[in-house]
Design a protein around this motif. Structure first.
Motif, PDB file in Angstrom:
ATOM      1  N   UNK A 101       0.815  -1.222   0.000  1.00 50.96           N
ATOM      2  CA  UNK A 101       0.000   0.000   0.000  1.00 50.96           C
ATOM      3  C   UNK A 101       0.844   1.265   0.000  1.00 50.96           C
ATOM      4  N   UNK A 102       2.117   1.134   0.352  1.00 53.37           N
ATOM      5  CA  UNK A 102       3.013   2.291   0.352  1.00 53.37           C
ATOM      6  C   UNK A 102       3.641   2.555  -1.016  1.00 53.37           C
ATOM      7  N   UNK A 103       3.459   1.625  -1.956  1.00 52.45           N
ATOM      8  CA  UNK A 103       4.059   1.798  -3.285  1.00 52.45           C
ATOM      9  C   UNK A 103       3.404   2.966  -4.017  1.00 52.45           C
ATOM     10  N   UNK A 104       4.243   3.769  -4.686  1.00 53.36           N
ATOM     11  CA  UNK A 104       3.714   4.910  -5.459  1.00 53.36           C
ATOM     12  C   UNK A 104       3.254   4.489  -6.853  1.00 53.36           C
ATOM     13  N   UNK A 105       3.928   3.517  -7.451  1.00 57.08           N
ATOM     14  CA  UNK A 105       3.556   3.035  -8.791  1.00 57.08           C
ATOM     15  C   UNK A 105       3.424   1.511  -8.763  1.00 57.08           C
ATOM     16  N   UNK A 106       2.355   0.995  -8.164  1.00 57.52           N
ATOM     17  CA  UNK A 106       2.210  -0.460  -8.086  1.00 57.52           C
ATOM     18  C   UNK A 106       1.907  -1.065  -9.454  1.00 57.52           C
ATOM     19  N   UNK A 107       2.419  -2.254  -9.676  1.00 61.25           N
ATOM     20  CA  UNK A 107       2.141  -2.974 -10.909  1.00 61.25           C
ATOM     21  C   UNK A 107       0.771  -3.642 -10.803  1.00 61.25           C
ATOM     22  N   UNK A 108       0.325  -4.254 -11.937  1.00 60.10           N
ATOM     23  CA  UNK A 108      -0.947  -4.953 -11.906  1.00 60.10           C
ATOM     24  C   UNK A 108      -0.892  -6.118 -10.906  1.00 60.10           C
ATOM     25  N   UNK A 109       0.264  -6.781 -10.871  1.00 61.03           N
ATOM     26  CA  UNK A 109       0.416  -7.879  -9.913  1.00 61.03           C
ATOM     27  C   UNK A 109       0.322  -7.370  -8.478  1.00 61.03           C
ATOM     28  N   UNK A 110       0.951  -6.204  -8.216  1.00 63.77           N
ATOM     29  CA  UNK A 110       0.885  -5.616  -6.883  1.00 63.77           C
ATOM     30  C   UNK A 110      -0.564  -5.268  -6.508  1.00 63.77           C
ATOM     31  N   UNK A 111      -1.308  -4.710  -7.487  1.00 64.43           N
ATOM     32  CA  UNK A 111      -2.704  -4.343  -7.229  1.00 64.43           C
ATOM     33  C   UNK A 111      -3.548  -5.576  -6.916  1.00 64.43           C
ATOM     34  N   UNK A 112      -3.286  -6.646  -7.652  1.00 63.98           N
ATOM     35  CA  UNK A 112      -4.020  -7.888  -7.379  1.00 63.98           C
ATOM     36  C   UNK A 112      -3.694  -8.428  -5.991  1.00 63.98           C
ATOM     37  N   UNK A 113      -2.423  -8.355  -5.611  1.00 68.42           N
ATOM     38  CA  UNK A 113      -2.019  -8.819  -4.274  1.00 68.42           C
ATOM     39  C   UNK A 113      -2.632  -7.952  -3.181  1.00 68.42           C
ATOM     40  N   UNK A 114      -2.675  -6.625  -3.447  1.00 69.23           N
ATOM     41  CA  UNK A 114      -3.297  -5.727  -2.461  1.00 69.23           C
ATOM     42  C   UNK A 114      -4.762  -6.071  -2.281  1.00 69.23           C
ATOM     43  N   UNK A 115      -5.460  -6.297  -3.387  1.00 71.66           N
ATOM     44  CA  UNK A 115      -6.888  -6.624  -3.307  1.00 71.66           C
ATOM     45  C   UNK A 115      -7.100  -7.939  -2.573  1.00 71.66           C
ATOM     46  N   UNK A 116      -6.242  -8.919  -2.860  1.00 69.24           N
ATOM     47  CA  UNK A 116      -6.373 -10.227  -2.198  1.00 69.24           C
ATOM     48  C   UNK A 116      -6.084 -10.117  -0.718  1.00 69.24           C
ATOM     49  N   UNK A 117      -5.024  -9.407  -0.363  1.00 69.99           N
ATOM     50  CA  UNK A 117      -4.639  -9.286   1.044  1.00 69.99           C
ATOM     51  C   UNK A 117      -5.643  -8.444   1.835  1.00 69.99           C
ATOM     52  N   UNK A 118      -6.197  -7.429   1.213  1.00 77.91           N
ATOM     53  CA  UNK A 118      -7.201  -6.604   1.894  1.00 77.91           C
ATOM     54  C   UNK A 118      -8.446  -7.425   2.259  1.00 77.91           C
ATOM     55  N   UNK A 119      -8.711  -8.458   1.486  1.00 75.42           N
ATOM     56  CA  UNK A 119      -9.872  -9.306   1.754  1.00 75.42           C
ATOM     57  C   UNK A 119      -9.562 -10.396   2.779  1.00 75.42           C
ATOM     58  N   UNK A 120      -8.334 -10.923   2.767  1.00 78.25           N
ATOM     59  CA  UNK A 120      -8.010 -12.072   3.622  1.00 78.25           C
ATOM     60  C   UNK A 120      -7.380 -11.702   4.963  1.00 78.25           C
ATOM     61  N   UNK A 121      -6.560 -10.651   4.993  1.00 75.82           N
ATOM     62  CA  UNK A 121      -5.834 -10.314   6.229  1.00 75.82           C
ATOM     63  C   UNK A 121      -6.780  -9.984   7.386  1.00 75.82           C
ATOM     64  N   UNK A 122      -7.804  -9.113   7.203  1.00 79.80           N
ATOM     65  CA  UNK A 122      -8.707  -8.832   8.334  1.00 79.80           C
ATOM     66  C   UNK A 122      -9.426 -10.079   8.857  1.00 79.80           C
ATOM     67  N   UNK A 123      -9.810 -10.980   7.935  1.00 81.84           N
ATOM     68  CA  UNK A 123     -10.493 -12.206   8.359  1.00 81.84           C
ATOM     69  C   UNK A 123      -9.566 -13.070   9.206  1.00 81.84           C
ATOM     70  N   UNK A 124      -8.325 -13.215   8.735  1.00 81.21           N
ATOM     71  CA  UNK A 124      -7.361 -14.026   9.475  1.00 81.21           C
ATOM     72  C   UNK A 124      -7.001 -13.382  10.814  1.00 81.21           C
ATOM     73  N   UNK A 125      -6.900 -12.067  10.847  1.00 80.01           N
ATOM     74  CA  UNK A 125      -6.598 -11.372  12.103  1.00 80.01           C
ATOM     75  C   UNK A 125      -7.727 -11.562  13.112  1.00 80.01           C
ATOM     76  N   UNK A 126      -8.966 -11.479  12.628  1.00 86.80           N
ATOM     77  CA  UNK A 126     -10.110 -11.689  13.509  1.00 86.80           C
ATOM     78  C   UNK A 126     -10.135 -13.129  14.037  1.00 86.80           C
ATOM     79  N   UNK A 127      -9.827 -14.087  13.161  1.00 87.74           N
ATOM     80  CA  UNK A 127      -9.805 -15.489  13.563  1.00 87.74           C
ATOM     81  C   UNK A 127      -8.738 -15.742  14.617  1.00 87.74           C
ATOM     82  N   UNK A 128      -7.549 -15.143  14.414  1.00 89.59           N
ATOM     83  CA  UNK A 128      -6.461 -15.306  15.374  1.00 89.59           C
ATOM     84  C   UNK A 128      -6.831 -14.701  16.718  1.00 89.59           C
TER      85      UNK A 128
END
Length: 318
Positions: free
Chosen positions: A53-80
């Protein structure tokens, strides 16, 4: 060589200790290592998301990873986080069980050690002859209490103005264990609710949580603490005995009665239990002691007899 008795309480302590050391502890250790590994993985994913999220010029792969992590990280944090509270509850329960086991075993061991101590002196005591007494000839020799324990469940305790008869430490550990085990689940459940729930805690929902997560154990513990409280008081200052909710002046106390009774058990087996009853001048009987440890009962009986300055009538106990 001293013969080892299978009846020694320390022998039976090997079973729970062995289960904890060789079964429970390794299992809990594996569970903790697995949880710790998952926690580290979630933290790494959260750090990866923050870096992307700190990247100024993220690639398409970076954007896909950001979208995936934004969806999974909060769920996993809540589960933990929720799983952490499960471990808090489990750890609290194990601490209470350890408290109960150490307390019950320790009090039983200490009681037996005091009873078998070589420093104990033989008490010379003569029983009264109830067959030559008008009241003694007419009182009943049936048990006052229909039930009783096969262990030391009641003790005579010294107070500032005399004595009180209360439950033994063994039973008090049982009561406190119920209370603490229930509180452990109730408190952690409420803390978990306030941390994760976005809705206010209503009276109905709070009551539901209380009775679903440990509340019945709390109520049982409170009930047992009151039930295992002081049973009778012998006050030399007021010269009165408080027993069965009645106040009996010393001058109304005529004698003590000690008797044995046979308790027909089901699963726990049958056993002998003993009673020490206070006899008044009008022939009424009030139970003071009722348990299965004859040596302790007779010792406490002597103290009560000498304190009240009354004879003891015995029908084959000693």
């Amino acid at each position: 060589m001293k013969k080892v008795s299978l009846n020694n309480s320390w022998f039976f302590a090997i079973i729970p200790i062995g289960i904890f050391i060789f079964v429970a502890f390794p299992q809990f250790q594996n569970m903790y290592e697995s949880f710790h590994k998952r926690d580290l993985e979630v933290q790494q994913k959260a750090q990866e998301l923050d870096s992307l999220q700190q990247l100024t010029n993220p690639t398409r792969k970076d954007l896909n990873n950001i979208k995936r992590l934004e969806a999974t990280v909060p769920i996993h944090q809540l589960s933990i986080s929720k799983q952490r509270y499960t471990y808090y509850k489990t750890g609290g329960m194990l601490a209470v069980l350890a408290f109960m086991f150490i307390g019950m075993f320790g009090s039983s061991y200490w009681t037996k050690r005091k009873k078998n101590s070589p420093t104990n002196k033989q008490i010379e005591f003569s029983f009264g002859d109830f067959t030559t007494d008008a009241i003694g000839q007419n009182i009943s020799w049936s048990a006052v209490k229909g039930s009783g324990s096969n262990f030391l469940s009641e003790r005579l305790r010294k107070t500032a103005f005399g004595y009180k008869i209360t439950s033994s430490s063994y039973l008090k550990f049982v009561a406190w264990s119920f209370l603490l085990m229930g509180l452990n689940y109730v408190v952690w459940s409420y803390i978990e609710f306030f941390e994760f729930s976005k809705e206010p805690l209503t009276f109905m929902h709070g009551g539901k949580m209380f009775f679903m997560y440990g509340g019945p154990f709390v109520l049982i513990g409170v009930f047992l603490l009151f039930s295992f409280g002081a049973k009778a008081f012998l006050n030399s200052q007021k010269r009165k005995v408080l027993v069965d909710g009645e106040i009996i002046p010393f001058q109304q106390v005529y004698a003590l009665q000690v008797l044995s009774k046979f308790i027909q058990g089901n699963k726990s087996g049958s056993y002998y239990c003993y009673e020490v009853n206070l006899v008044t001048q009008n022939g009424e009987r009030h139970n003071l002691l009722n348990h299965g440890d004859k040596e302790y009962l007779l010792s406490d009986m002597v103290k009560i007899s000498r304190f009240l300055k009354v004879p003891v009538w015995n029908n084959g106990v000693a």
